[in-house]
Design a protein around this motif. Structure first.
Motif, short mmCIF file in Angstrom:
data_model
loop_
_atom_site.label_atom_id
_atom_site.label_comp_id
_atom_site.label_asym_id
_atom_site.label_seq_id
_atom_site.Cartn_x
_atom_site.Cartn_y
_atom_site.Cartn_z
N TYR A 31 37.45 43.14 52.27
CA TYR A 31 38.03 41.82 52.49
C TYR A 31 38.67 41.33 51.19
N THR A 32 39.83 40.70 51.31
CA THR A 32 40.46 40.08 50.14
C THR A 32 41.41 38.98 50.61
N TYR A 41 30.87 39.79 57.20
CA TYR A 41 31.73 40.02 58.35
C TYR A 41 31.70 38.81 59.29
N ASP A 42 30.53 38.23 59.48
CA ASP A 42 30.43 37.04 60.35
C ASP A 42 31.26 35.89 59.78
N ALA A 52 41.48 38.54 54.52
CA ALA A 52 42.05 39.50 55.47
C ALA A 52 41.17 40.75 55.46
N GLU A 53 41.06 41.38 56.62
CA GLU A 53 40.43 42.71 56.67
C GLU A 53 41.45 43.68 56.09
N VAL A 54 41.05 44.47 55.10
CA VAL A 54 41.96 45.39 54.42
C VAL A 54 41.30 46.75 54.22
N VAL A 55 42.13 47.70 53.87
CA VAL A 55 41.64 48.99 53.38
C VAL A 55 42.25 49.24 52.01
N SER A 56 41.44 49.79 51.13
CA SER A 56 41.93 50.29 49.84
C SER A 56 42.14 51.78 50.03
N ALA A 136 33.43 45.89 52.61
CA ALA A 136 32.82 45.53 53.89
C ALA A 136 31.46 46.22 54.03
N GLU A 137 30.69 45.73 54.94
CA GLU A 137 29.37 46.27 55.21
C GLU A 137 29.45 47.77 55.53
#
Length: 174
Positions: A31-32, A41-42, A52-56, A136-137
């Motif tokens: 998240y960032t 997440y909740d 925002a939900e992101v991927v590195s 994220a978890e």
């Protein structure tokens, strides 16, 4: 090695595609772009954090060019919808690219221009400076590979993988 931080709806989708991309060494969901530290997440799903939900995505440019990583991003989600991807709605699902330097910002903006002709509507992808990324978890990491039988994977992720495979098969490992 280079790392891009990208948001294109649910991070499970981006993670699934990039995990099977040649030259990608790691994909971490997180998240960032928000206002609070260490969000859960909740909290993200409440829509009140601004994250925002992101991927590195960390990749080897000697194996896969950055333009391919970015073009794959634009083909696997709809960058013309504001704060939604399919049934997933909210600011956490916004199309977003977070840069850590001016070269990344330029590459992201060039990718938007390059990919705009693929879409009838304007691309609304946010391009913003990268702040802190919160991992994220554990159960969100490598979600598709761990649970391909889950309904979301079957109905939402599999068609995205098929679309990427159609255009970028030579860059995929599977």
């Amino acid at each position: 090695m280079k790392t891009f931080v990208l948001g294109g709806g649910c991070f499970w989708c981006l993670d699934a595609v990039y995990q099977m991309t040649k030259g990608v060494h790691s994909v971490v969901s997180g998240y960032t772009g928000g206002r609070i530290a260490n969000p859960s997440y909740d909290a993200i799903c409440s829509g009140t954090t601004g994250h925002a939900e992101v991927v590195s995505v960390t990749f080897d440019e000697a194996v896969i060019p950055e333009d391919v990583i970015l073009d794959m991003f634009f083909i696997q989600h709809d960058p013309t919808t504001l704060n939604r991807q399919g049934y997933d709605t909210g600011t956490q699902y916004r199309s977003s690219m977070f840069y850590s330097n001016v070269d990344e910002e330029a590459a992201f903006r060039a990718a938007i221009v390059r990919n705009q002709p693929l879409w009838a509507d304007p691309i609304v992808t946010e391009v913003a400076p990268l702040g802190v990324i919160y991992e994220a978890e554990y159960y969100h990491q490598d979600f598709y590979a761990q649970r391909p039988e889950v309904g979301y994977c079957q109905v939402i992720i599999n068609p995205k993988i098929a679309k990427v495979r159609k255009h970028y098969a030579r860059w995929l490992t599977a």
